[in-house]
Design a protein around this motif. Structure first.
Motif, mmCIF file in Angstrom:
data_model
loop_
_atom_site.group_PDB
_atom_site.id
_atom_site.type_symbol
_atom_site.label_atom_id
_atom_site.label_comp_id
_atom_site.label_asym_id
_atom_site.label_seq_id
_atom_site.Cartn_x
_atom_site.Cartn_y
_atom_site.Cartn_z
ATOM 1 N N ASP A 185 36.784 53.592 39.852
ATOM 2 C CA ASP A 185 36.308 55.238 40.953
ATOM 3 C C ASP A 185 35.147 54.175 41.554
ATOM 4 O O ASP A 185 34.751 54.958 42.480
ATOM 5 N N TYR A 186 34.665 53.087 41.776
ATOM 6 C CA TYR A 186 33.513 52.997 41.900
ATOM 7 C C TYR A 186 33.675 51.891 43.374
ATOM 8 O O TYR A 186 34.657 50.842 42.646
ATOM 9 N N VAL A 187 32.643 51.514 44.259
ATOM 10 C CA VAL A 187 32.535 50.094 45.209
ATOM 11 C C VAL A 187 32.023 49.378 44.982
ATOM 12 O O VAL A 187 30.176 49.120 44.682
ATOM 13 N N PHE A 188 32.675 48.026 44.929
ATOM 14 C CA PHE A 188 32.159 47.389 44.604
ATOM 15 C C PHE A 188 31.876 46.161 46.613
ATOM 16 O O PHE A 188 33.148 45.758 46.716
ATOM 17 N N ALA A 189 30.320 46.209 46.844
ATOM 18 C CA ALA A 189 30.431 45.710 48.545
ATOM 19 C C ALA A 189 29.581 44.309 48.128
ATOM 20 O O ALA A 189 29.046 43.648 47.332
ATOM 21 N N HIS A 190 30.127 42.976 49.411
ATOM 22 C CA HIS A 190 29.062 42.104 49.103
ATOM 23 C C HIS A 190 29.498 41.518 50.680
ATOM 24 O O HIS A 190 29.896 41.883 51.089
ATOM 25 N N ASN A 191 28.218 41.540 51.493
ATOM 26 C CA ASN A 191 27.796 41.233 52.405
ATOM 27 C C ASN A 191 27.814 42.397 53.113
ATOM 28 O O ASN A 191 28.351 42.333 54.245
ATOM 29 N N ASP A 192 28.040 43.685 52.693
ATOM 30 C CA ASP A 192 28.277 45.203 53.493
ATOM 31 C C ASP A 192 30.210 44.996 53.404
ATOM 32 O O ASP A 192 30.626 46.209 54.153
ATOM 33 N N ILE A 193 30.761 44.336 52.980
ATOM 34 C CA ILE A 193 32.769 44.080 52.821
ATOM 35 C C ILE A 193 33.030 44.558 51.146
ATOM 36 O O ILE A 193 32.804 43.919 50.457
ATOM 37 N N VAL A 194 32.819 45.611 51.758
ATOM 38 C CA VAL A 194 34.179 46.456 50.210
ATOM 39 C C VAL A 194 35.047 45.393 49.366
ATOM 40 O O VAL A 194 36.137 45.238 50.103
ATOM 41 N N GLN A 195 34.850 44.966 48.163
ATOM 42 C CA GLN A 195 35.764 43.703 47.243
ATOM 43 C C GLN A 195 36.672 44.934 46.779
ATOM 44 O O GLN A 195 36.440 45.835 45.628
ATOM 45 N N ASN A 196 37.922 44.747 47.321
ATOM 46 C CA ASN A 196 38.901 46.097 47.020
ATOM 47 C C ASN A 196 39.560 45.611 45.943
ATOM 48 O O ASN A 196 40.442 45.902 44.653
ATOM 49 N N ASN A 197 40.131 44.007 45.844
ATOM 50 C CA ASN A 197 41.231 42.821 45.058
ATOM 51 C C ASN A 197 40.561 42.664 43.963
ATOM 52 O O ASN A 197 40.023 41.573 44.004
ATOM 53 N N ARG A 198 40.374 42.706 42.519
ATOM 54 C CA ARG A 198 39.583 42.616 42.162
ATOM 55 C C ARG A 198 40.230 42.280 40.393
ATOM 56 O O ARG A 198 41.249 42.946 39.889
ATOM 57 N N THR A 199 39.419 41.357 39.418
ATOM 58 C CA THR A 199 40.043 41.103 38.411
ATOM 59 C C THR A 199 38.828 41.714 37.261
ATOM 60 O O THR A 199 37.897 41.738 37.152
ATOM 61 N N TYR A 200 39.938 42.343 35.851
ATOM 62 C CA TYR A 200 38.392 42.930 35.660
ATOM 63 C C TYR A 200 38.351 42.559 33.492
ATOM 64 O O TYR A 200 40.043 42.708 33.020
ATOM 65 N N ILE A 201 37.838 42.399 33.355
ATOM 66 C CA ILE A 201 37.920 41.595 31.762
ATOM 67 C C ILE A 201 36.992 41.877 31.176
ATOM 68 O O ILE A 201 35.571 42.317 30.871
ATOM 69 N N VAL A 202 37.736 42.703 29.427
ATOM 70 C CA VAL A 202 37.296 43.121 28.226
ATOM 71 C C VAL A 202 37.209 42.455 27.278
ATOM 72 O O VAL A 202 37.922 42.482 26.535
ATOM 73 N N VAL A 203 35.352 42.319 26.803
ATOM 74 C CA VAL A 203 35.228 41.039 25.575
ATOM 75 C C VAL A 203 34.188 42.265 25.292
ATOM 76 O O VAL A 203 32.712 42.908 25.252
ATOM 77 N N ALA A 204 33.959 41.875 23.622
ATOM 78 C CA ALA A 204 33.765 42.309 23.035
ATOM 79 C C ALA A 204 33.395 41.596 21.841
ATOM 80 O O ALA A 204 33.478 40.548 22.043
ATOM 81 N N ILE A 205 31.527 41.754 21.794
ATOM 82 C CA ILE A 205 31.105 40.570 21.298
ATOM 83 C C ILE A 205 30.187 41.380 19.725
ATOM 84 O O ILE A 205 29.523 42.508 20.111
ATOM 85 N N GLU A 206 29.605 40.679 18.831
ATOM 86 C CA GLU A 206 29.504 41.247 17.619
ATOM 87 C C GLU A 206 28.825 40.033 16.343
ATOM 88 O O GLU A 206 29.307 38.556 16.451
ATOM 89 N N ASN A 207 27.736 40.685 15.967
ATOM 90 C CA ASN A 207 27.265 39.919 14.990
ATOM 91 C C ASN A 207 28.612 39.706 13.996
ATOM 92 O O ASN A 207 29.605 40.027 13.775
#
Length: 263
Positions: A120-142
């Motif tokens: 739902d959010y826009v990510f842009a680099h040098n004013d160019i929207v980056q639409n084709n992305r990879t998302y990685i979810v990691v859990a970190i705990e003691n």
């Protein structure tokens, strides 16, 4: 009489196939809501209801892991990204639930999803929207079970973690989440850090071989890992004293444009 009832329940709830992912999510969410309610009210939950819920939950090992942690979809819901939450429930998601322990921390790679327009959010680099992305979810705990600092605590952020995809055959100093137009969002829930790391789509490198690294550093640290220029293989540096988890990632995608990840 009791044994007859037990047999009837057993036959009625025998699973013939793995439960649907959305059904699992719903059941797990309901159980979590019940657990949260117990913090404020003392109430008895009918044993039959718990039996039914648990029978569904034990349908697969990955569902059990989802009960231990928030699922990637639930993490996306916490950051109010409905589109990404739905993407983590799609057929294209890679569910992993692999844990590694180094130093005082347990690192769990929960899931990965790639594609166009997944957020739902826009990510842009040098004013160019980056639409084709990879998302990685990691859990970190003691490891000892003590809670990680909440985002509102003064101690939060004192320990850095670097989460990044790495590519076999590509020098990780040159190809990591920073050069892949990356970023991350982080929450702390029940004493566990959940990070959603994102970068340009790494599916193009599926044929090369992919890794996910998690280290207790701010950027990629070549002292935490070794890179063999001849074979392209990346390994943990066994002599590194901190956190240097390394997961192998398998994507069933054909490679077409290896340079797209840095565009």
């Amino acid at each position: 009489m009791k044994s007859n009832i037990d047999e009837i329940l057993k036959e009625a709830f025998i699973l013939t196939e793995e439960p649907d992912r959305r059904l699992n999510e719903k059941i797990i969410s309901q159980i979590r809501e019940a657990e949260q309610m117990k913090r404020f009210k003392k109430r008895r939950i009918p044993a039959a209801a718990l039996v039914v819920a648990l029978i569904f939950v034990i349908g697969s090992i990955s569902i059990y892991a989802a009960w231990r942690y928030l699922s990637p979809s639930q993490v996306a819901e916490f950051i109010e990204d409905k589109k990404l939450a739905d993407a983590f429930l799609s057929d294209g998601v890679i569910t992993i639930n692999e844990s590694q322990i180094y130093g005082n921390y347990k690192i769990t790679l929960l899931g990965v999803v790639s594609g166009e327009n997944l957020t739902d959010y826009v990510f842009a680099h040098n004013d160019i929207v980056q639409n084709n992305r990879t998302y990685i979810v990691v859990a970190i705990e003691n490891v000892d079970g003590t809670p990680m600092p909440n985002t509102t605590d003064s101690e939060y952020g004192e320990i850095s973690f670097f989460v990044s995809p790495l590519i076999k055959g590509k020098n990780p100093l040159e190809f990591n989440i920073i050069t892949m137009r990356g970023g991350y969002t982080e929450i702390v829930e029940d004493g566990i850090i959940y990070r959603i790391a994102e970068c340009n789509n790494i599916e193009e490198f599926a044929d090369n071989g992919l890794y996910i690294c998690v280290s207790d550093t701010t950027f990629y640290d070549s002292s935490a890992y070794t890179y063999d220029e001849k074979t392209g293989i990346i390994r943990r540096n066994e002599e590194y004293e901190g956190v240097n988890a390394l997961f192998e990632l398998s994507l069933d995608i054909n490679s077409e444009s290896p340079d797209a990840v840095n565009e």
